[in-house]
Design a protein around this motif. Structure first.
Motif, PDB file in Angstrom:
ATOM      1  N   THR A  51       1.034  -1.050   0.236  1.00  0.00           N
ATOM      2  CA  THR A  51       0.047   0.082  -0.053  1.00  0.00           C
ATOM      3  C   THR A  51       0.791   1.317  -0.047  1.00  0.00           C
ATOM      4  OG1 THR A  51      -1.789   1.036   1.188  1.00  0.00           O
ATOM      5  CG2 THR A  51      -0.205  -0.030   2.654  1.00  0.00           C
ATOM      6  N   THR A  85      -7.294   0.201  -9.926  1.00  0.00           N
ATOM      7  CA  THR A  85      -8.377   0.853  -9.193  1.00  0.00           C
ATOM      8  C   THR A  85      -9.191  -0.274  -8.249  1.00  0.00           C
ATOM      9  OG1 THR A  85      -9.569   0.486 -11.241  1.00  0.00           O
ATOM     10  CG2 THR A  85      -8.810   2.655 -10.559  1.00  0.00           C
ATOM     11  N   ALA A 106      -3.552   5.402  -2.040  1.00  0.00           N
ATOM     12  CA  ALA A 106      -4.261   6.037  -1.082  1.00  0.00           C
ATOM     13  C   ALA A 106      -4.015   7.705  -1.268  1.00  0.00           C
ATOM     14  CB  ALA A 106      -3.572   5.707   0.348  1.00  0.00           C
ATOM     15  N   HIS A 110     -10.853   8.583  -6.036  1.00  0.00           N
ATOM     16  CA  HIS A 110     -11.600   7.403  -5.855  1.00  0.00           C
ATOM     17  C   HIS A 110     -11.597   6.811  -4.450  1.00  0.00           C
ATOM     18  CE1 HIS A 110     -11.503   6.581 -10.360  1.00  0.00           C
ATOM     19  NE2 HIS A 110     -12.705   6.558 -10.006  1.00  0.00           N
ATOM     20  N   PHE A 111     -10.096   6.947  -3.920  1.00  0.00           N
ATOM     21  CA  PHE A 111      -9.749   6.510  -2.609  1.00  0.00           C
ATOM     22  C   PHE A 111      -9.185   7.750  -1.871  1.00  0.00           C
ATOM     23  CE2 PHE A 111      -9.959   3.036  -5.651  1.00  0.00           C
ATOM     24  CZ  PHE A 111     -10.733   2.126  -4.608  1.00  0.00           C
ATOM     25  N   TYR A 116      -9.707   5.496   2.987  1.00  0.00           N
ATOM     26  CA  TYR A 116      -8.800   4.458   2.368  1.00  0.00           C
ATOM     27  C   TYR A 116      -8.862   3.205   3.020  1.00  0.00           C
ATOM     28  CZ  TYR A 116      -4.904   2.247  -0.133  1.00  0.00           C
ATOM     29  OH  TYR A 116      -4.032   1.519  -0.671  1.00  0.00           O
ATOM     30  N   GLN A 119     -12.622   1.697   3.212  1.00  0.00           N
ATOM     31  CA  GLN A 119     -13.002   1.283   1.749  1.00  0.00           C
ATOM     32  C   GLN A 119     -12.410   0.093   1.129  1.00  0.00           C
ATOM     33  OE1 GLN A 119     -12.142   5.443  -0.181  1.00  0.00           O
ATOM     34  NE2 GLN A 119     -13.592   4.407  -1.583  1.00  0.00           N
ATOM     35  N   LEU A 120     -11.225  -0.118   1.518  1.00  0.00           N
ATOM     36  CA  LEU A 120     -10.443  -1.456   1.047  1.00  0.00           C
ATOM     37  C   LEU A 120     -10.286  -2.409   2.193  1.00  0.00           C
ATOM     38  CD1 LEU A 120      -7.750   0.303  -0.899  1.00  0.00           C
ATOM     39  CD2 LEU A 120      -9.527  -0.937  -2.020  1.00  0.00           C
TER      40      LEU A 120
END
Ligand SMILES: Nc1nc2c(ncn2[C@@H]2O[C@H](COP(=O)(O)OP(=O)(O)OP(=O)(O)O)[C@@H](O)[C@H]2O)c(=O)[nH]1
Ligand SMILES: [Mg+2]
Length: 400
Positions: A51, A85, A106, A110-111, A116, A119-120
């Motif tokens: 990440t 994505t 991150a 979108h993120f 972050y 969301q993930l």
């Protein structure tokens, strides 16, 4: 939205753990894991996530770790523009039982950084390689804090070292020293992480374009060396999810018996003796609540034994318990707050209308005992989950 992560934990270790939790012996549950060598967690799949900021070189790092170059068959997609994505999984060909996960960067539209992790669902991964290119920035620190907040470990990987070296060589060719520049970059990252209070994670300065240079070989070796410990840690951190349904089953079994003490409380409250309704309800409630603590393995004696076993002060385990807690005063507090006044009010009506009063008093005691034991039981089950997670977390810290 996400595929469930595949895990193949040691079946024997898991079965013994489940049996111990079911019997309400958290010390046995942890002692069994403690006695196992790190190698015995070999079959546990370790999910490592790469990440970091967008474009920091995450996908290139995965390719390099897998011995691939951009464009090779099966390689992760890389590029100047936002490429990934969605979450992608890759098997590590060298490290056994390791899956590498490529994540979107991150801090994109979108993120966004603030959402972050959520969301993930970063909590589902076991270990992190936090990748940053260029200077150490606040975004790296925030991600590091979030990873640590989940009780997980990470290495900080400073990517694109070749670019920094090339820039330095061009700017100051006469004083150029590769080792000095690499050391400056390492120290900058370590300082940045330490300033944010995220301890002293290992820092590797690498170039995915030159996987035989700088700290890349050391990164591979360290991952290989730490692998058994990381798998043990991942196994330990996966156990609360294994224990949770067992704790729910035990709770459901005890819920089915609540009507018995509630009925006894009702009968006692119907006897026309002043104070009996209150005292009867109080002692029945207290006795059963203490039984629940002992049944789940979170009574005072078990907690002390568990704390000794994982090498933590017992206060740290007690701190995660609800305000209820296994002390003699809790039943009185709860009862006086929520039940006592109701039962006493019914006793007053019983003095004026004996038969009707006895029915009202008994009914109130039945409902109050039933409700409070139901609530108390749920609270003890939740406490058990929290205490177990805390103890496993403490034990996990000994893994690497
Ligand atoms: N010079 C140099 N360039 C690199 C290195 N690693 C990655 N790059 C380049 O940096 C750009 C972004 O690399 P990616 O691996 O796609 O980065 P990413 O973090 O996966 O990007 P997103 O998935 O879009 O967030 C690409 O053009 C890569 O070729 C490196 O070690 N050295
Ligand atoms: Mg990528």
């Amino acid at each position: 939205m996400f595929l469930p992560l595949c895990r193949r934990p040691s079946a024997m270790a898991l079965a013994r753990f489940q049996a111990a939790v079911s019997q309400g012996s958290l010390t046995d549950a942890i002692s069994d894991v403690q006695q196992r060598t790190p190698e015995s967690f070999h079959s546990h799949t370790l999910h490592i996530t790469i990440t970091g900021e967008p474009g920091s070189g995450k996908s290139s790092l995965i390719n390099a770790l897998r011995g691939l170059r951009a464009g090779d068959e099966g390689a992760a997609e890389t590029g100047m523009l936002e490429t990934v994505t969605e979450t992608m999984a890759y098997r590590d060909p060298v490290l056994p039982g390791v899956t590498l996960w490529d994540l979107p960067g991150a801090g994109t539209s979108h993120f966004p950084l603030n959402t972050y992790c959520e969301q993930l669902s970063l909590g589902r991964f076991d270990f992190f390689l936090l990748v940053g290119s260029q200077r150490f920035r606040a975004a790296h620190a925030q991600l590091a804090r979030e990873i640590q907040g989940m009780g997980k470990r990470f290495y900080f990987v400073r990517s694109k070292a070749d670019m920094d070296l090339e820039a330095s060589r061009r700017q100051r060719p006469s004083s150029y020293s590769e080792e000095r520049i690499l050391q400056e970059i390492r120290e900058d990252c370590q300082r940045g992480l330490a300033a944010e209070g995220v301890g002293h994670p290992q820092v590797f300065v690498v170039s995915s374009w030159e996987p035989d240079s700088y700290d890349f070989p050391l990164l591979r070796q360290t991952l290989q060396k730490d692998l058994p410990g990381l798998k043990r840690l991942a196994f330990l951190l996966s156990l609360p999810a294994v224990a949770s349904p067992i704790i729910s089953q035990n709770k459901a079994a005890l819920e089915g018996e609540i009507w018995k003490p509630a009925l006894l409380s009702c009968l006692l409250a119907a006897i026309p003796l002043p104070g009996l309704a209150f005292l009867g309800t109080f002692f029945i409630f207290r006795k059963h609540l203490l039984r629940y603590y002992s049944r789940f393995g979170v009574d005072n004696r078990s907690l002390s034994a568990l704390a000794r076993q994982v090498g933590k002060p017992v206060e740290e385990l007690k701190a995660v318990m609800s305000t209820l807690g296994p002390t003699p005063m809790m039943a009185l507090r709860l009862l006086v707050d929520a039940v006592g006044f109701t039962v006493m009010a019914q006793e007053c009506s019983w003095k004026r209308l004996p038969i009707f009063g006895a029915m009202v008093s008994g009914g109130a005691a039945l409902l109050a005992t039933y409700f409070m034991l139901w609530k108390g039981l749920a609270s003890v089950a939740d406490d058990t989950r929290r205490v177990l997670s805390k103890a496993l977390e403490a034990e996990g810290k000994k893994s690497i």
